[in-house]
Design a protein around this motif. Structure first.
Motif, PDB file in Angstrom:
ATOM      1  N   LEU A  33       0.830  -1.200   0.000  1.00  0.00           N
ATOM      2  CA  LEU A  33       0.000   0.000   0.000  1.00  0.00           C
ATOM      3  C   LEU A  33       0.870   1.258   0.000  1.00  0.00           C
ATOM      4  N   LEU A  34       1.993   1.213   0.686  1.00  0.00           N
ATOM      5  CA  LEU A  34       2.885   2.365   0.744  1.00  0.00           C
ATOM      6  C   LEU A  34       3.760   2.490  -0.502  1.00  0.00           C
ATOM      7  N   TRP A  35       4.143   1.352  -1.074  1.00  0.00           N
ATOM      8  CA  TRP A  35       5.124   1.343  -2.157  1.00  0.00           C
ATOM      9  C   TRP A  35       4.734   2.195  -3.358  1.00  0.00           C
ATOM     10  N   PRO A  36       3.480   2.141  -3.875  1.00  0.00           N
ATOM     11  CA  PRO A  36       3.166   2.973  -5.047  1.00  0.00           C
ATOM     12  C   PRO A  36       3.342   4.464  -4.791  1.00  0.00           C
ATOM     13  N   THR A  37       2.981   4.926  -3.617  1.00  0.00           N
ATOM     14  CA  THR A  37       3.150   6.347  -3.307  1.00  0.00           C
ATOM     15  C   THR A  37       4.630   6.703  -3.214  1.00  0.00           C
ATOM     16  N   LEU A  38       5.428   5.821  -2.616  1.00  0.00           N
ATOM     17  CA  LEU A  38       6.866   6.076  -2.545  1.00  0.00           C
ATOM     18  C   LEU A  38       7.500   6.089  -3.937  1.00  0.00           C
ATOM     19  N   LEU A  39       6.964   5.278  -4.859  1.00  0.00           N
ATOM     20  CA  LEU A  39       7.425   5.340  -6.249  1.00  0.00           C
ATOM     21  C   LEU A  39       7.105   6.687  -6.875  1.00  0.00           C
ATOM     22  N   LEU A  40       5.869   7.140  -6.687  1.00  0.00           N
ATOM     23  CA  LEU A  40       5.453   8.420  -7.275  1.00  0.00           C
ATOM     24  C   LEU A  40       6.267   9.584  -6.721  1.00  0.00           C
ATOM     25  N   LEU A  41       6.662   9.482  -5.458  1.00  0.00           N
ATOM     26  CA  LEU A  41       7.453  10.544  -4.831  1.00  0.00           C
ATOM     27  C   LEU A  41       8.940  10.444  -5.175  1.00  0.00           C
ATOM     28  N   GLY A  42       9.330   9.361  -5.830  1.00  0.00           N
ATOM     29  CA  GLY A  42      10.736   9.176  -6.176  1.00  0.00           C
ATOM     30  C   GLY A  42      11.602   8.699  -5.029  1.00  0.00           C
ATOM     31  N   VAL A  43      10.979   8.278  -3.927  1.00  0.00           N
ATOM     32  CA  VAL A  43      11.733   7.803  -2.767  1.00  0.00           C
ATOM     33  C   VAL A  43      12.262   6.389  -3.020  1.00  0.00           C
ATOM     34  N   GLU A  44      11.460   5.561  -3.707  1.00  0.00           N
ATOM     35  CA  GLU A  44      11.885   4.217  -4.051  1.00  0.00           C
ATOM     36  C   GLU A  44      11.852   4.058  -5.571  1.00  0.00           C
ATOM     37  N   ARG A  45      12.545   3.033  -6.066  1.00  0.00           N
ATOM     38  CA  ARG A  45      12.712   2.907  -7.511  1.00  0.00           C
ATOM     39  C   ARG A  45      12.504   1.469  -7.955  1.00  0.00           C
ATOM     40  N   VAL A  46      11.925   1.329  -9.139  1.00  0.00           N
ATOM     41  CA  VAL A  46      11.770   0.032  -9.773  1.00  0.00           C
ATOM     42  C   VAL A  46      11.928   0.205 -11.276  1.00  0.00           C
ATOM     43  N   GLN A  47      12.448  -0.805 -11.945  1.00  0.00           N
ATOM     44  CA  GLN A  47      12.492  -0.853 -13.403  1.00  0.00           C
ATOM     45  C   GLN A  47      11.530  -1.928 -13.886  1.00  0.00           C
ATOM     46  N   ILE A  48      10.846  -1.645 -14.988  1.00  0.00           N
ATOM     47  CA  ILE A  48       9.974  -2.632 -15.613  1.00  0.00           C
ATOM     48  C   ILE A  48      10.751  -3.272 -16.760  1.00  0.00           C
ATOM     49  N   VAL A  49      11.031  -4.555 -16.628  1.00  0.00           N
ATOM     50  CA  VAL A  49      11.850  -5.274 -17.602  1.00  0.00           C
ATOM     51  C   VAL A  49      11.051  -6.492 -18.079  1.00  0.00           C
ATOM     52  N   PRO A  50      10.316  -6.375 -19.180  1.00  0.00           N
ATOM     53  CA  PRO A  50       9.528  -7.522 -19.658  1.00  0.00           C
ATOM     54  C   PRO A  50      10.400  -8.759 -19.831  1.00  0.00           C
ATOM     55  N   GLY A  51       9.899  -9.891 -19.302  1.00  0.00           N
ATOM     56  CA  GLY A  51      10.629 -11.140 -19.421  1.00  0.00           C
ATOM     57  C   GLY A  51      11.703 -11.348 -18.377  1.00  0.00           C
ATOM     58  N   LEU A  52      11.841 -10.424 -17.441  1.00  0.00           N
ATOM     59  CA  LEU A  52      12.885 -10.564 -16.424  1.00  0.00           C
ATOM     60  C   LEU A  52      12.729 -11.868 -15.645  1.00  0.00           C
ATOM     61  N   LEU A  53      11.511 -12.134 -15.180  1.00  0.00           N
ATOM     62  CA  LEU A  53      11.174 -13.382 -14.506  1.00  0.00           C
ATOM     63  C   LEU A  53       9.883 -13.910 -15.109  1.00  0.00           C
ATOM     64  N   ALA A  54       9.663 -15.187 -14.995  1.00  0.00           N
ATOM     65  CA  ALA A  54       8.463 -15.769 -15.605  1.00  0.00           C
ATOM     66  C   ALA A  54       7.191 -15.169 -15.038  1.00  0.00           C
ATOM     67  N   ALA A  55       7.216 -14.800 -13.752  1.00  0.00           N
ATOM     68  CA  ALA A  55       6.000 -14.308 -13.102  1.00  0.00           C
ATOM     69  C   ALA A  55       6.111 -12.867 -12.627  1.00  0.00           C
ATOM     70  N   SER A  56       7.163 -12.152 -13.038  1.00  0.00           N
ATOM     71  CA  SER A  56       7.302 -10.750 -12.634  1.00  0.00           C
ATOM     72  C   SER A  56       8.263 -10.020 -13.561  1.00  0.00           C
ATOM     73  N   PRO A  57       7.859  -8.843 -14.055  1.00  0.00           N
ATOM     74  CA  PRO A  57       8.760  -8.056 -14.892  1.00  0.00           C
ATOM     75  C   PRO A  57       9.495  -6.961 -14.113  1.00  0.00           C
ATOM     76  N   PHE A  58       9.475  -7.027 -12.784  1.00  0.00           N
ATOM     77  CA  PHE A  58       9.942  -5.896 -11.978  1.00  0.00           C
ATOM     78  C   PHE A  58      11.347  -6.126 -11.420  1.00  0.00           C
ATOM     79  N   ASN A  59      12.223  -5.190 -11.728  1.00  0.00           N
ATOM     80  CA  ASN A  59      13.559  -5.146 -11.155  1.00  0.00           C
ATOM     81  C   ASN A  59      13.525  -4.123 -10.018  1.00  0.00           C
ATOM     82  N   PHE A  60      13.415  -4.603  -8.802  1.00  0.00           N
ATOM     83  CA  PHE A  60      13.282  -3.719  -7.643  1.00  0.00           C
ATOM     84  C   PHE A  60      14.655  -3.159  -7.288  1.00  0.00           C
ATOM     85  N   GLU A  61      14.872  -1.906  -7.663  1.00  0.00           N
ATOM     86  CA  GLU A  61      16.183  -1.301  -7.482  1.00  0.00           C
ATOM     87  C   GLU A  61      16.414  -0.821  -6.052  1.00  0.00           C
TER      88      GLU A  61
END
Length: 218
Positions: A33-61
């Motif tokens: 619940l907190l993570w999306p707001t922290l993304l929008l504020l630039g406090v936390e970071r993620v990359q979207i990498v299609p095909g990174l994992l079979a069940a997730s495209p997210f590279n949690f930086e």
């Protein structure tokens, strides 16, 4: 993990029937619940990498404030104490407080080694079930089903809304999960973050459904 957190909250309800399902959802999913707001504020970071994992495209930086074990223990302490002071139900407060870091433990099964233990430079852990799509789907769906089974056995509807609303909630959870897992990859990080705000809807539905049901005395 997504459905599994809701399944844990549903299964926890009989331990403290006075605690609303909405509060249990809030605790079990506080990190997400907190993570999306922290993304929008630039406090936390993620990359979207299609095909990174079979069940997730997210590279949690970088996401120690929402998803490190230390942060979740501290958030659990804060939420538990806040609940205890507000409701004067300290046993319920203990359950609420423990559900918050349960999120990290369940995520540990799914993530590759990117879950931090603490803030700043920290070891990162993860067992990597997201490398395998079918086991991921089976675990998510079965965990939700188990939680629903416990909740249905230990509560009963007081109104038709309590009976049918629960299954609407369950259907929405499954549809939301499957559309995210099997549907198109999010177009951008802001789109992901704004879409993530929909999690609050499930918390609200948890409060609404639970208010239409009552505990079964066994």
């Amino acid at each position: 993990m997504f459905l599994g957190h809701f399944g844990a909250a549903l299964a926890a309800k009989p331990l403290q029937p006075r605690v609303s399902l909405g509060t249990l959802f809030l605790a079990a999913q506080l990190a997400d619940l907190l993570w999306p707001t922290l993304l929008l504020l630039g406090v936390e970071r993620v990359q979207i990498v299609p095909g990174l994992l079979a069940a997730s495209p997210f590279n949690f930086e970088y996401y120690p404030f929402s998803h490190s074990l230390l942060a979740q223990v501290l958030l659990g302490l804060a939420l538990g104490v806040g609940y205890g002071l507000l409701r004067r139900n300290w046993r319920g407060a203990l359950l609420v407080g423990l559900l918050v870091p349960s999120h990290w433990l369940l995520d540990l099964l799914m993530h590759r080694p990117d879950l931090p233990l603490a803030l700043g430079t920290s070891p990162k852990l993860g067992l990597g079930l997201w490398h395998y799509l079918v086991p991921t789907l089976l675990l998510e769906l079965s965990t939700l089903a188990a939680g629903l089974w416990v909740y249905v056995r230990r509560t009963r509807p007081r109104t038709p809304a309590g009976r049918y609303g629960l299954w609407v909630l369950a259907a929405l959870l499954v549809l939301s999960y499957l559309s995210a897992e099997l549907g198109p990859t999010p177009a951008s990080v802001p789109a992901l973050a704004w879409g993530g705000q929909a999690l609050w809807l499930f918390v609200a539905l948890g409060y609404w459904v639970d208010a239409k049901r009552e505990a079964v005395v066994v």
